[in-house]
Design a protein around this motif. Structure first.
Motif: not given
Lengths: 235, 108
Positions: A3, A118, A121-122, A124-125, A180, A183-186, B43
């Motif tokens: 982060d 990418n 994602n680590y 917190e945006h 991507q 890594a993308d958790r959203s 997004s």
């Protein structure tokens, strides 16, 4: 990836991507030199236009003596996706000064865009000027030097296509896409996979009747719209 | 032979076009926010744009007809994807991709 958003971390995060630029930059230099561009012009194009794959199109259009305006239109169409990427990145820099915003935008590339998406994602945006600017500058100088070296080497290599360097960029897109997704958790993984498949079908069908340059932008927007519809219907 | 002034003019002209595409959204969005629906739409940009760039390289376009498959790039993509899954490292992904295409060209 961590982060951290300082310059040192940015260098560590960006270094693996430079090999993609080196491969394609060398290829660009070799190709341009072989059709009659001087080493100086190759470096100037990479330094001033800095348009990645669109530079290959510029060179081929220059060789067939197209009007400057036509070449500008072609480059705009090929790089119109930059408008989309800038629009996605810009909100992360709302608190920074206008000049910093313009500087980040001016050197934004496919790879620094994908890498930053990418990265967030680590974190917190969150994004920092230091991190993004470092990623951009590394890409910029690597590209400029690699294309210059390519133009110099071009005088030595007889069959540059045998080296497979033109695949460096495609390989990088594959890698950035995969990284991507994991890594993308959203967005749910299954949703991302469905959207990727839908996008592949859209592009395949689009290739039939939409000129390649326009297709990247139209196809991307259609894919995004498909994603929104599927997300609201099933997720 | 290409004249220096023609090449330079093209370089600068295309430079302006590229610069504007990249910076205008930053300037326009500095003091404005996008509607939530647009944010949601955007997004999906990272995955759709990378997919679009990849897939367009797997085919050769013939406007008005079905695109033909670029077998070199298609076959080179297989070890590249496998490397992505195994290593998760961009460096390895690019190296394996380039070497795969070089080998394919040597044997095909």
């Amino acid at each position: 990836m961590t982060d951290e958003l300082d310059i040192r971390t940015a260098i560590k995060d960006t270094l693996p991507t430079v090999f993609g630029y080196i491969g394609i930059g060398l290829a660009f230099g070799v190709v341009s030199q072989s059709v009659g561009l001087s080493v100086l012009m190759v470096v100037l194009m990479s330094a001033i236009t800095y348009a990645g794959s669109a530079q290959f199109i510029m060179v081929s259009m220059l060789v067939s003596h197209n009007p400057v305006v036509s070449i500008m239109v072609a480059v705009f169409l090929v790089n119109a996706r930059m408008i989309l990427m800038s629009t996605v990145v810009a909100p992360y820099f709302k608190k920074d000064s206008m000049w910093r915003n313009i500087f980040i935008g001016a050197l934004l590339t496919d790879e620094s865009f994908a890498l930053s998406m990418n990265k967030v994602n680590y974190t917190e945006h969150k994004m920092s000027f230091e991190w993004f600017n470092t990623a951009n500058l590394i890409a910029y100088f690597t590209w400029m030097i690699a294309s210059g070296v390519g133009a110099l080497l071009g005088q030595l290599v007889a069959h540059p296509e045998r080296l497979g360097l033109d695949f460096a960029l495609v390989a990088m897109f594959i890698g950035l896409l995969y990284l991507q997704v994991i890594a993308d958790r959203s967005l749910a993984k299954s949703l991302q996979l469905i959207v990727i498949l839908a996008e592949a079908v859209i592009i395949y069908l689009g290739l039939i009747f939409i000129p390649g340059n326009l297709l990247l932008v139209v196809g991307t927007l259609l894919g995004c719209a498909t994603g929104v519809v599927i997300k609201h219907a099933f997720y | 032979m290409l004249s220096t002034s023609y090449v330079l003019l093209t370089i600068v002209g295309c430079g302006i076009v590229t610069l504007l595409s990249r910076t205008l959204p930053f300037v326009l969005l500095k003091n404005h926010s996008l509607p939530p629906l647009v944010v949601e739409l955007l997004s999906f940009v990272p995955i759709t744009i990378m997919t679009a760039l990849w897939v367009t390289n797997l085919f050769t376009q013939h406007l008005g007809h079905l695109p033909s498959v670029n077998y070199e790039n298609l076959f080179a993509s297989v070890p590249t994807v496998i490397t992505a899954v195994i290593t998760k490292s961009l460096l390895w992904i690019v190296l394996v991709g380039v070497v795969s295409l070089a080998i394919l060209r040597a044997v095909m």
